[in-house]
Design a protein around this motif. Structure first.
Motif, PDB file in Angstrom:
ATOM      1  N   GLY A   9       0.908 -12.116  13.541  1.00 36.66           N
ATOM      2  CA  GLY A   9       0.175 -11.264  12.613  1.00 36.66           C
ATOM      3  C   GLY A   9      -0.588 -10.161  13.311  1.00 36.66           C
ATOM      4  O   GLY A   9      -0.671  -9.036  12.813  1.00 36.66           O
ATOM      5  N   ALA A  13       8.227  -8.617   5.871  1.00 35.49           N
ATOM      6  CA  ALA A  13       8.370 -10.067   5.855  1.00 35.49           C
ATOM      7  C   ALA A  13       9.460 -10.524   6.820  1.00 35.49           C
ATOM      8  O   ALA A  13       9.270 -11.483   7.579  1.00 35.49           O
ATOM      9  CB  ALA A  13       8.677 -10.548   4.440  1.00 35.49           C
ATOM     10  N   PHE A  23       8.262 -10.064  10.321  1.00 33.34           N
ATOM     11  CA  PHE A  23       7.273 -11.072  10.674  1.00 33.34           C
ATOM     12  C   PHE A  23       7.952 -12.360  11.143  1.00 33.34           C
ATOM     13  O   PHE A  23       7.523 -12.990  12.119  1.00 33.34           O
ATOM     14  CB  PHE A  23       6.363 -11.361   9.487  1.00 33.34           C
ATOM     15  CG  PHE A  23       5.272 -12.346   9.783  1.00 33.34           C
ATOM     16  CD1 PHE A  23       4.140 -11.956  10.467  1.00 33.34           C
ATOM     17  CD2 PHE A  23       5.393 -13.668   9.388  1.00 33.34           C
ATOM     18  CE1 PHE A  23       3.140 -12.869  10.761  1.00 33.34           C
ATOM     19  CE2 PHE A  23       4.403 -14.586   9.680  1.00 33.34           C
ATOM     20  CZ  PHE A  23       3.269 -14.181  10.358  1.00 33.34           C
ATOM     21  N   MET A  81      -3.942 -12.542   7.225  1.00 37.00           N
ATOM     22  CA  MET A  81      -3.313 -13.768   6.748  1.00 37.00           C
ATOM     23  C   MET A  81      -3.379 -14.873   7.804  1.00 37.00           C
ATOM     24  O   MET A  81      -3.679 -16.028   7.504  1.00 37.00           O
ATOM     25  CB  MET A  81      -1.854 -13.500   6.368  1.00 37.00           C
ATOM     26  CG  MET A  81      -1.076 -14.739   5.944  1.00 37.00           C
ATOM     27  SD  MET A  81       0.669 -14.389   5.684  1.00 37.00           S
ATOM     28  CE  MET A  81       1.201 -14.034   7.381  1.00 37.00           C
ATOM     29  N   ALA A  90      -0.846  -8.932   7.716  1.00 39.52           N
ATOM     30  CA  ALA A  90      -0.384 -10.175   8.338  1.00 39.52           C
ATOM     31  C   ALA A  90      -1.409 -10.743   9.298  1.00 39.52           C
ATOM     32  O   ALA A  90      -1.518 -11.966   9.462  1.00 39.52           O
ATOM     33  CB  ALA A  90       0.949  -9.935   9.054  1.00 39.52           C
ATOM     34  N   ASP A  91      -2.169  -9.884   9.945  1.00 40.88           N
ATOM     35  CA  ASP A  91      -3.208 -10.335  10.866  1.00 40.88           C
ATOM     36  C   ASP A  91      -4.288 -11.100  10.103  1.00 40.88           C
ATOM     37  O   ASP A  91      -4.714 -12.193  10.514  1.00 40.88           O
ATOM     38  CB  ASP A  91      -3.803  -9.137  11.595  1.00 40.88           C
ATOM     39  CG  ASP A  91      -4.690  -9.548  12.768  1.00 40.88           C
ATOM     40  OD1 ASP A  91      -4.587 -10.707  13.211  1.00 40.88           O
ATOM     41  OD2 ASP A  91      -5.464  -8.708  13.241  1.00 40.88           O
ATOM     42  N   TYR A 132       2.198 -15.757   2.162  1.00 42.72           N
ATOM     43  CA  TYR A 132       1.190 -16.791   2.377  1.00 42.72           C
ATOM     44  C   TYR A 132       1.580 -18.169   1.822  1.00 42.72           C
ATOM     45  O   TYR A 132       1.452 -19.177   2.543  1.00 42.72           O
ATOM     46  CB  TYR A 132      -0.133 -16.318   1.783  1.00 42.72           C
ATOM     47  CG  TYR A 132      -1.275 -17.295   1.926  1.00 42.72           C
ATOM     48  CD1 TYR A 132      -2.018 -17.365   3.094  1.00 42.72           C
ATOM     49  CD2 TYR A 132      -1.614 -18.149   0.875  1.00 42.72           C
ATOM     50  CE1 TYR A 132      -3.065 -18.263   3.227  1.00 42.72           C
ATOM     51  CE2 TYR A 132      -2.654 -19.053   0.992  1.00 42.72           C
ATOM     52  CZ  TYR A 132      -3.375 -19.103   2.166  1.00 42.72           C
ATOM     53  OH  TYR A 132      -4.399 -20.003   2.288  1.00 42.72           O
ATOM     54  N   GLU A 174      -0.058  -3.710   2.838  1.00 36.25           N
ATOM     55  CA  GLU A 174       0.226  -4.783   3.788  1.00 36.25           C
ATOM     56  C   GLU A 174      -0.464  -6.082   3.380  1.00 36.25           C
ATOM     57  O   GLU A 174       0.059  -7.174   3.639  1.00 36.25           O
ATOM     58  CB  GLU A 174      -0.188  -4.355   5.196  1.00 36.25           C
ATOM     59  CG  GLU A 174       0.666  -3.223   5.737  1.00 36.25           C
ATOM     60  CD  GLU A 174       0.515  -3.031   7.242  1.00 36.25           C
ATOM     61  OE1 GLU A 174      -0.299  -3.750   7.861  1.00 36.25           O
ATOM     62  OE2 GLU A 174       1.214  -2.170   7.786  1.00 36.25           O
ATOM     63  N   ALA A 179       1.492  -9.588   2.804  1.00 34.84           N
ATOM     64  CA  ALA A 179       1.016 -10.817   3.440  1.00 34.84           C
ATOM     65  C   ALA A 179       0.761 -11.905   2.405  1.00 34.84           C
ATOM     66  O   ALA A 179       1.088 -13.079   2.634  1.00 34.84           O
ATOM     67  CB  ALA A 179      -0.257 -10.521   4.234  1.00 34.84           C
TER      68      ALA A 179
END
Length: 355
Positions: free
Chosen positions: A103, A178, A181, A228, A225-226, A71, A63, A67
């Protein structure tokens, strides 16, 4: 191998919980009141005792890479937004918060829950499920089934109306993260004042315009993602705070569920900086840094922060930002901001942190 270690851990932890249940005083052997913090710390201690160090290491690594692939595009989007003179600071910082919220919805084991938020309404879901070529085709807008179906997930489609409801089992592969997200960002978008239940964006923007925070500690939560989102938040706070801003990202000392560790945070920052000249300069100039929080469980105990984190806070709290700049004085309490990322139980675990 994991299963052979997991079973003894399970028995030991269940016994610990049973002992709590049968203890009328609610105290441990040392006479201290057993809290949720005590329970999660015992869980992590027993995991390590039985040789289970980091069950989610592979998931976190995957993950994080996904991310990192997202980015650069998000950096470009934010940079373009901040260059627009007709865009208010409320709108700019709001976009950063939307990315952070999206995220934080990504959590190990919550693929179905994330999919529900991203693709489902009260009646149906638009998330294609399946494996192999069918899933890939569906993810790209193609069809599922022998004849092919347009509009995957729409109950009004042809071929007997292939559709999905919330009782379906969702599978969220890395190739879909992705796209998911992006959908999550749309669902958490702050479309108007009051769109969020707790909405302080206006007040935060006003504070950033008048007197930006120049000393910030961000306690990170999940990998991927968090994480990021937290790096992007640190990046933007450093921009808004100016060259004197000092932003610290803090992560767990050791693994706990899918919480990011300091080692993983450090690696993520290094890779992100290779694609982001602004972040690279901020790190080089000391505006953005990282440290271990000293934590070893999924809850935050501010009374047990690492020496490294405590030392950084002391140093940054006592030094002048620039002795040659008359407009910059001593660091005061008003210059500080502490960000707790997704840590809903952090208050519960810190009632006695100051004692």
């Amino acid at each position: 191998r994991l299963l052979s270690a997991f079973r003894p851990w399970e028995e030991a932890y269940f016994q610990f919980l049973e002992d709590i249940r049968n203890n009328p005083t609610g105290e441990d052997i040392g006479g201290e009141l057993i809290t949720l913090l005590h329970m999660v710390e015992t869980k992590e201690r027993l995991l390590r005792q039985f040789g289970i160090e980091d069950m989610f290491k592979a998931i976190k690594s995957e993950e994080n890479q996904v991310a990192l692939s997202m980015y650069p595009q998000l950096c470009a989007e934010l940079d373009q937004l901040y260059r627009q003179s007709d865009s208010s600071l409320v709108h700019k910082i709001q976009r950063v918060f939307e990315i952070c919220l999206a995220g934080n919805l990504f959590d190990a084991g919550s693929a179905a829950a994330v999919a529900d938020v991203a693709y489902c309404d009260d009646e149906a879901c638009d998330l294609p499920i399946g494996d192999g070529d069918d899933a890939a085709a569906a993810a790209n807008g193609g069809g599922v089934g022998a004849e092919g179906v347009d509009g995957v997930g729409n109950k009004e489609t042809s071929n007997e109306g292939v559709g999905y409801n919330k009782d379906d089992v969702h599978s969220l592969k890395s190739s879909r993260i992705a796209d998911t997200f992006k959908k999550i960002c749309e669902r958490v978008e702050r479309t108007s004042l009051g769109a969020w239940r707790y909405d302080s964006v206006q007040a935060i923007a006003e504070r950033l315009e008048s007197k930006p925070w120049t000393r910030v500690v961000i306690f990170c939560d999940n990998a991927g993602a968090d994480l990021m989102g937290m790096v992007l938040l640190a990046r933007q706070l450093a921009v808004l705070g100016g060259p004197h801003a000092r932003i610290l990202l803090a992560a767990n000392e050791s693994a706990a569920l899918n919480d990011v560790t300091f080692q993983e945070l450090e690696g993520f920052l290094t890779q992100a900086a290779r694609e982001d000249l602004m972040l690279a300069e901020q790190i080089q100039n000391g505006q953005v840094a990282c440290a271990t929080s000293g934590q070893q469980s999924t809850l935050l105990d501010l009374g047990r922060c690492s020496n490294e984190l405590n030392q950084w806070v002391v140093e940054q709290g006592t030094m002048r930002t620039d002795s040659d700049d008359d407009d910059v004085g001593e660091v005061s309490g008003e210059d500080w901001l502490v960000v707790l990322d997704g840590m809903g139980r952090s208050l519960e675990s810190n009632w006695n942190a100051g004692k």
